[in-house]
Design an enzyme around this catalytic site. Sequence first.
Site, mmCIF file in Angstrom:
data_model
loop_
_atom_site.group_PDB
_atom_site.id
_atom_site.type_symbol
_atom_site.label_atom_id
_atom_site.label_comp_id
_atom_site.label_asym_id
_atom_site.label_seq_id
_atom_site.Cartn_x
_atom_site.Cartn_y
_atom_site.Cartn_z
ATOM 1 N N ASP A 1 -35.899 -39.397 4.500
ATOM 2 C CA ASP A 1 -36.047 -38.057 3.933
ATOM 3 C C ASP A 1 -37.413 -37.428 4.219
ATOM 4 O O ASP A 1 -37.645 -36.267 3.870
ATOM 5 C CB ASP A 1 -35.813 -38.087 2.418
ATOM 6 C CG ASP A 1 -34.335 -38.111 2.064
ATOM 7 O OD1 ASP A 1 -33.498 -37.974 2.978
ATOM 8 O OD2 ASP A 1 -34.008 -38.283 0.873
ATOM 9 N N LYS B 1 -35.402 -35.345 -7.548
ATOM 10 C CA LYS B 1 -33.994 -34.946 -7.498
ATOM 11 C C LYS B 1 -33.101 -36.163 -7.319
ATOM 12 O O LYS B 1 -32.061 -36.296 -7.973
ATOM 13 C CB LYS B 1 -33.775 -33.980 -6.329
ATOM 14 C CG LYS B 1 -32.343 -33.471 -6.244
ATOM 15 C CD LYS B 1 -31.994 -32.890 -4.896
ATOM 16 C CE LYS B 1 -31.656 -33.974 -3.903
ATOM 17 N NZ LYS B 1 -30.852 -33.508 -2.752
ATOM 18 N N ASN B 2 -33.486 -37.072 -6.429
ATOM 19 C CA ASN B 2 -32.650 -38.232 -6.133
ATOM 20 C C ASN B 2 -32.592 -39.237 -7.274
ATOM 21 O O ASN B 2 -31.768 -40.150 -7.252
ATOM 22 C CB ASN B 2 -33.139 -38.920 -4.855
ATOM 23 C CG ASN B 2 -32.866 -38.085 -3.616
ATOM 24 O OD1 ASN B 2 -32.071 -37.152 -3.641
ATOM 25 N ND2 ASN B 2 -33.540 -38.406 -2.525
ATOM 26 N N ARG C 1 -32.015 -26.628 -2.602
ATOM 27 C CA ARG C 1 -31.313 -27.791 -3.115
ATOM 28 C C ARG C 1 -32.276 -28.904 -3.520
ATOM 29 O O ARG C 1 -31.935 -29.749 -4.347
ATOM 30 C CB ARG C 1 -30.337 -28.335 -2.068
ATOM 31 C CG ARG C 1 -29.125 -27.459 -1.820
ATOM 32 C CD ARG C 1 -28.137 -28.119 -0.873
ATOM 33 N NE ARG C 1 -27.859 -29.472 -1.335
ATOM 34 C CZ ARG C 1 -28.042 -30.571 -0.605
ATOM 35 N NH1 ARG C 1 -28.520 -30.483 0.625
ATOM 36 N NH2 ARG C 1 -27.748 -31.755 -1.087
ATOM 37 N N ARG D 1 -21.869 -40.931 6.880
ATOM 38 C CA ARG D 1 -22.062 -41.486 5.540
ATOM 39 C C ARG D 1 -20.729 -41.793 4.855
ATOM 40 O O ARG D 1 -20.359 -41.161 3.871
ATOM 41 C CB ARG D 1 -22.913 -40.540 4.682
ATOM 42 C CG ARG D 1 -24.301 -40.340 5.243
ATOM 43 C CD ARG D 1 -25.238 -39.695 4.256
ATOM 44 N NE ARG D 1 -24.971 -38.287 4.076
ATOM 45 C CZ ARG D 1 -25.658 -37.491 3.260
ATOM 46 N NH1 ARG D 1 -26.644 -37.981 2.557
ATOM 47 N NH2 ARG D 1 -25.361 -36.225 3.147
ATOM 48 N N CYS E 1 -25.218 -32.385 3.003
ATOM 49 C CA CYS E 1 -25.871 -32.058 4.268
ATOM 50 C C CYS E 1 -25.143 -32.705 5.442
ATOM 51 O O CYS E 1 -24.689 -33.840 5.358
ATOM 52 C CB CYS E 1 -27.330 -32.532 4.267
ATOM 53 S SG CYS E 1 -28.438 -31.497 3.300
#
Length: 429
Positions: A316, A22-23, A408, A131, A126
């Site tokens: 993660d 996904k990233n 997600r 961030r 999230c």
Amino acid sequence: MDKIRIVGGNELNGTISISGAKNAALPLMIASLLTDETLTLENVPRLRDVAQLTQILSNHGVDYSVDGKRAGDDSLKGQTLHLTAGEIVDTTAPYELVSKMRASFWVIGPLLARMHQAQVSLPGGCAIGTRPVDFFIDGLRALGADLDIDKGYIVGSCKGGLKGARVNFPKVSVGATHTVLMAATLAKGETVIENAAREPEVVDLANCLKGMGAIIEGAGTDTIHVQGVDRLHAYRHAVIPDRIETGTYAMAVAMTGGKVLLEGARADLLDSAIETLRGAGAEITQTPEGLLVARNGNGIKPVDISTEPFPGFPTDLQAQFMALMTKAQGTSRITENIFENRFMHVQELARLGAKIQLDGQVATIEGVSELHGAQVMATDLRASVSLVIAGLVAQGETTVSRVYHLDRGFERLEDKLSRCGAQIERISA
């Protein structure tokens, strides 16, 4: 609202196909804005974030299509996505779309590079830390963009286009590296990105951009050189396998016992996590088909970790590893160095019987002999799957609510685990 129901106690045995990352897929999709020709992406995961970003890109005028299913296709393997930004009809990324997914903010780089203007809402995502977007703004300003904040939007322009420059990030940022890297491909002259993120997803993006005609050197190191070009062209690119999904399932096997082939997984994408898991008692072997994971007969050993940018232990995977350590034969410590609010899963693991103490950014986990099923609630993407891992060995029934977080980032997790013997199902409200 859907829930995940788990009855713990079963070993995992079989094969799990690892989805595209996904990233990696998200910035690759955003890169389609840099050209008026078609970017084709293979091995794209079927995830809520991918669908959300497709909607955002469509808002900018990107046409998209997905290859249809064919006889014999495995529904748990990736899809092929065709993206064509022939004409960008809107350079605004509105709040109602961007607020749902932080990565969508990255469109600001390609929009400025190609259209010389952009109006992008400040991001959501999230709730795992502040961030800030300062690094994004400073990096794009270094390339000549005029940026202001107005009513929750970053409003930018660069009359005559972006210009190559030296960009030095004060702290490693994957998102800022993605954004400046994409913007620099169409800037006039050379851009040097210092203290760049080294993550495999950055390398995957750079490889795709090079296939599209960009001139890039140094991706995977802390200094990236980009020579701007006039335009990029069509390309076909396969998304790398998801290292976070790989690590997650490897930890699930280490937790439950058994033997599972993680089909398509690559050890080189998460060396640090693999070595950590081996220290905890897992047996991990690279094969031509993927990674073969099993747990030796000595139980789970405690291991101390600190999260770090790549090639260190990924933030993660921190929540998943904490779940594993709740069953270790001893005491372990986890130091979270990336996000300041990423221990929200602790209180939910405690509901299952875990013994965890927090002191700032350090969690001390005292392994227990048994976990017990309970009703728990996901607080973010990675926390949600840590509760699933714990539930796989908890006695009795565990119900995980708010699993929209899970959707997600994990493609049909319950189907993949049930194929390997887990007693897990999705319950629709």
